[in-house]
Design an enzyme around this catalytic site. Structure first.
Site, short mmCIF file in Angstrom:
data_model
loop_
_atom_site.label_atom_id
_atom_site.label_comp_id
_atom_site.label_asym_id
_atom_site.label_seq_id
_atom_site.Cartn_x
_atom_site.Cartn_y
_atom_site.Cartn_z
N CYS A 171 0.82 -1.23 0.00
CA CYS A 171 0.00 0.00 0.00
C CYS A 171 0.84 1.27 0.00
O CYS A 171 0.31 2.37 -0.12
CB CYS A 171 -0.94 -0.01 1.20
SG CYS A 171 -2.30 -1.19 1.00
N ASP A 209 -8.41 -3.58 -5.13
CA ASP A 209 -7.13 -3.17 -4.56
C ASP A 209 -6.02 -4.05 -5.14
O ASP A 209 -6.17 -5.27 -5.20
CB ASP A 209 -7.15 -3.30 -3.03
CG ASP A 209 -6.28 -2.25 -2.36
OD1 ASP A 209 -5.14 -2.06 -2.81
OD2 ASP A 209 -6.74 -1.61 -1.40
#
Length: 370
Positions: free
Chosen positions: A33, A84
């Site tokens: 991330c 994601d």
């Protein structure tokens, strides 16, 4: 928060030499991330998008930077949809797949939903990576979806410059149990479900400093599905919920404050931290994303005048790949909330602060230093 030097073991990932195979993390400019566009830049991009027709069934869109889109199907069901994906945060292909899949499913749990199915998002430099390596990445993702009891029902693959893997995750939630980041109320307690430090671990790994035990802790945390979200969603006293990922604890808490039009305070001394993270920070193991994060929202953070420096700031803005749930709840349900976390194996869950009336900002205190 003891600061014992993690020097008792050999590093889990030594520096690459000419005789060693290519490492996954060498193929990406960022990992996990930490690859996210900085929150300040993202806000500018989204601010320039053209308005579109919004159907009344769309319960959650992009208006409050929530974790997933939610579309109501009927009185009892709403569809939770999110995606994601990112570049490798570790070198083991199976572990990379596991982390990426866990992170993608987390957004469904953070909305209070239950995953239904997933689609794979795959971009690989097929001329550089052995096909067996790519296969292991996909197997890692499949293993996590098997634990979540959902199928990977399809997906899309491309030949890319950097390895990319993730999921489109689809889930269901009862509209009455939907949890957003915009419901925090003055007087609420803030609870964080996982320990901080995944970004610090990833920086130590790239430098060849991460010990085997710290690597084990990293994988255990980053592949732990945020399943408590389903049960927490059923509690009326849980007013807001999100998960802490690429923007760090402060970034996602600032999003809660902005969406809920409240202020928040957190106690640095109360933060759960993964083993040896503070020692790695002291050795300079921090990501560039941490600095970008702080530059984006630092103006909304009030820090102590004493006992707060670069290391403390780096931890609070550390990008968490597949981080913990962050929720705001009424004081009377705190015991029940912590019990739900504990029952599902989350022993780091703890109260870290509280919500108050005021402008959208976060104040940091350190009860042990005062």
């Amino acid at each position: 928060m003891p600061r014992k030097k993690p020097k008792t073991e050999e590093p889990a990932a030594p520096e690459t030499t000419a005789n060693q195979p290519l490492r996954l993390t060498q193929l990406s400019h960022g990992g996990g991330c930490g690859c996210k566009i900085a929150p300040g830049v993202l806000e500018q991009i989204l601010a320039k998008t053209s308005p579109v027709v919004v159907p009344k069934q769309l319960l959650v869109g992009i208006e409050t930077s929530d974790d997933a889109a939610v579309y109501q199907l009927n009185d009892d069901q709403a569809l939770v949809a999110t995606t994601d994906f990112f570049m490798p945060i570790v070198d083991d292909p199976f572990d990379f797949g596991c982390i990426a899949a866990t992170n993608a499913l987390s957004d469904v749990y953070a909305m209070g939903g239950t995953p239904l199915l997933a689609l794979a998002v795959v971009g690989m430099p097929v001329k550089q990576l052995p096909l067996d390596t790519i296969k292991r990445i996909l197997e890692g993702g499949e293993s996590v979806c098997a634990r979540a009891r959902i199928p990977i029902a399809g997906g899309h693959t491309i030949d890319s410059v950097e390895p990319i893997y993730g999921l489109v995750a689809i889930g269901l939630v009862h509209p009455d149990n939907l949890k957003r980041n915009s419901g925090a109320r003055p007087g609420d307690k803030l609870i964080l479900g996982k320990g901080l430090g995944i970004g610090v671990y990833s920086a130590a790994l790239k430098k060849g400093l991460l010990s085997a035990s710290s690597y084990t802790a990293m994988i255990a945390s980053a592949t732990q599905l945020n399943t408590p979200g389903r049960a927490l969603a059923c509690l009326a006293g849980v007013h807001a919920m999100t998960d802490v990922t690429g923007f760090g604890l402060l970034g996602h808490l600032v999003e809660i404050c902005k969406a809920s039009k409240v202020s928040a305070a957190i106690d640095y001394a109360a933060l759960p931290v993964l083993p040896n993270v503070l020692d790695y920070l002291a050795e300079g193991c921090m990501t560039g994303a941490s600095e970008r994060n702080w530059a984006s929202y630092g103006e909304r953070v009030v820090v102590p005048k004493k006992h707060f420096g670069d290391l403390e700031r780096a931890l609070l803005s550390d990008p968490q790949t597949s981080g913990g749930l962050l929720l705001a709840c009424a004081p009377e349900v705190v015991t029940e909330v912590l019990s739900i976390f504990l029952q599902e194996g989350f022993d780091h869950a703890t109260v870290i602060g509280e919500v108050s009336a005021g402008k959208a900002q976060v104040s940091v205190v350190n009860s042990k230093a005062e």
